[in-house]
Design an enzyme around this catalytic site. Structure first.
Site, mmCIF file in Angstrom:
data_model
loop_
_atom_site.group_PDB
_atom_site.id
_atom_site.type_symbol
_atom_site.label_atom_id
_atom_site.label_comp_id
_atom_site.label_asym_id
_atom_site.label_seq_id
_atom_site.Cartn_x
_atom_site.Cartn_y
_atom_site.Cartn_z
ATOM 1 C CE LYS A 136 -0.423 12.915 -43.440
ATOM 2 N NZ LYS A 136 -2.060 13.139 -44.199
ATOM 3 C CD GLU A 177 0.850 10.057 -47.056
ATOM 4 O OE1 GLU A 177 0.269 11.182 -45.572
ATOM 5 O OE2 GLU A 177 -0.002 10.596 -47.695
ATOM 6 C CE LYS A 219 -1.947 8.414 -44.966
ATOM 7 N NZ LYS A 219 -3.420 9.025 -43.795
HETATM 8 C C1 5MM Z 1 -6.457 14.252 -45.342
HETATM 9 O O1 5MM Z 1 -5.916 14.713 -46.244
HETATM 10 C C2 5MM Z 1 -4.438 13.933 -46.253
HETATM 11 C C3 5MM Z 1 -3.783 15.426 -45.776
HETATM 12 O O2 5MM Z 1 -3.989 16.019 -47.793
HETATM 13 P P1 5MM Z 1 -3.237 17.589 -48.145
HETATM 14 O O3 5MM Z 1 -2.068 18.336 -47.092
HETATM 15 O O4 5MM Z 1 -3.603 17.475 -49.673
HETATM 16 O O5 5MM Z 1 -5.046 18.335 -47.657
HETATM 17 C C4 5MM Z 1 -3.810 13.791 -46.610
HETATM 18 O O6 5MM Z 1 -2.285 13.200 -46.716
HETATM 19 C C5 5MM Z 1 -4.667 11.507 -46.440
HETATM 20 O O7 5MM Z 1 -3.668 12.109 -45.009
HETATM 21 C C6 5MM Z 1 -3.451 10.983 -46.947
HETATM 22 O O8 5MM Z 1 -3.314 11.170 -49.110
HETATM 23 C C7 5MM Z 1 -4.275 9.837 -46.856
HETATM 24 O O9 5MM Z 1 -5.923 10.712 -47.863
HETATM 25 P P2 5MM Z 1 -6.792 9.522 -48.441
HETATM 26 O O10 5MM Z 1 -7.969 9.972 -48.727
HETATM 27 O O11 5MM Z 1 -5.875 8.958 -49.415
HETATM 28 O O12 5MM Z 1 -6.898 8.194 -47.933
#
Ligand code: 5MM
Length: 339
Positions: A136, A177, A219
């Site tokens: 991802k 994403e 995503k």
């Molecule tokens: C879990 O957070 C993921 C990593 O984010 P950071 O690099 O900022 O720590 C993030 O990519 C996450 O997979 C997605 O935003 C989906 O998370 P949400 O909470 O939006 O469902």
């Protein structure tokens, strides 16, 4: 690139109405979430929490893939089992976040570009030996006065395409994403316009870089008004705008879309996903599923509080939230199931 391998991984992840658990919070994000929940922010506490997640019994009934963070894929459970192996034993495919985070874009003070392409080929090879079958990369797009700029969109979709190419070369499915943030006062229509523009730029770039669209997972964010907008739209309006936006920009050859939750409450995220799948079933050429982090995990993290005695309760909450998300992915969710 071996397309059948990529397609097979995607089919396995989403089999039987399942979705993805995003548990790939980077250290700064993990720190922020733990701090808010009053939990000590140490590597050992992050490990204990991730062990709680991967050892939740029956999680594979609703979760087909889980995204790990670099620190986590190198950690072990109390029983001495690597986290990725524990997931595989539980019938869940391990994935890995490979971007190195969103950094300030030079000369564009309020915008970000995600970094991490250097050495990615070698890192992917290592993650593959650890069991990762998908990856991802998250790009962050902010809506505001005069932003996003074309430069920001261009830089981010370029990186996403280069990342996707390296993943496919290694027979690892790239989750692509491009997140348009909910932060701000913008309307749902503004979110629609920006999301559509970003997705069109993304698919043009993926085409130029010869990415096999049948071997990716998209995503995206749902099309919603900013958190600070005075007009918050109904579930039906969000579902319709989201479907229209995706239909206008996402080719039908993409096998699966897995939404992020982006700060929506678990219930609202489930309602939106459910309405998309229920009301627009005949207009969706793709699997439309979830790759939620907060909308599955947050209630479990709050219940755990960093205490061993709360593990069982937290796992029950996690399992139930994952089941509700999977029900929404099948269009079978109802708010009465929350009780
Ligand atoms: C879990 O957070 C993921 C990593 O984010 P950071 O690099 O900022 O720590 C993030 O990519 C996450 O997979 C997605 O935003 C989906 O998370 P949400 O909470 O939006 O469902």
């Amino acid at each position: 690139m071996n397309t059948p391998i990529l397609k097979n991984t995607i089919a396995e992840i989403f089999a039987n109405g399942k979705g993805i658990l995003a548990m790939d919070e980077s250290t700064p994000t993990c720190k922020k979430r733990f701090e808010a929940a009053g939990i000590p922010q140490t590597s050992e506490m992050y490990r204990q929490y991730r062990e709680l997640l991967v050892t939740t019994s029956g999680l594979n009934e609703s979760i087909g893939g889980a995204i790990l963070f670099d620190e986590t894929i190198r950690q072990q459970t109390d029983a001495g089992e690597p986290m990725a192996k524990a997931l595989m034993k539980a019938g869940i495919i391990p994935g890995i976040k490979v971007d190195m985070g969103a950094k300030p874009l030079p000369e564009f003070p309020t915008e970000l570009v995600t970094e991490g392409l250097d050495g990615l080929r070698e890192r992917l090879a290592e993650y593959k030996t650890m069991g990762a079958r998908f990856a991802k990369w998250r790009a962050v797009i902010t809506i505001g006065e005069g932003i996003p700029t074309d430069a920001c969109i261009k830089a981010n979709v370029h990186a996403l395409a280069r990342y996707a190419g390296l993943c496919q070369e290694a027979d690892i499915v790239p989750i692509v994403e491009p997140e348009v943030l909910m932060d701000g006062n913008h309307s749902m229509q503004q979110c629609y316009n920006v999301t559509e523009k970003v997705l069109k730029a993304l698919f043009s770039e993926l085409y130029q870089f010869k990415i096999d669209l049948e071997g990716i997972i998209l995503k995206p964010n749902m099309v919603v008004a900013g958190k600070g907008c005075l007009i918050q739209n109904s579930v039906d309006e969000v579902a319709e705008a989201t479907v229209n936006c995706l239909r206008s920009a996402v080719p039908a050859s993409v096998p699966a879309i897995a939404f992020l939750s982006g700060g929506q409450s678990p219930k609202v995220a489930a309602e939106h996903l459910n309405t998309i799948n229920k009301n627009f079933k005949n207009r969706l050429p793709w699997i439309v599923a979830f790759s939620f982090a907060r909308a599955i995990q947050q209630p479990a993290l709050d219940a755990w509080k960093g205490e061993q005695s709360n593990v069982k309760e937290a796992q029950e909450i996690l399992s139930s939230r994952a089941k509700l998300a999977a029900a929404a992915r099948r269009g079978e969710y109802s708010s009465s199931m929350e009780e």
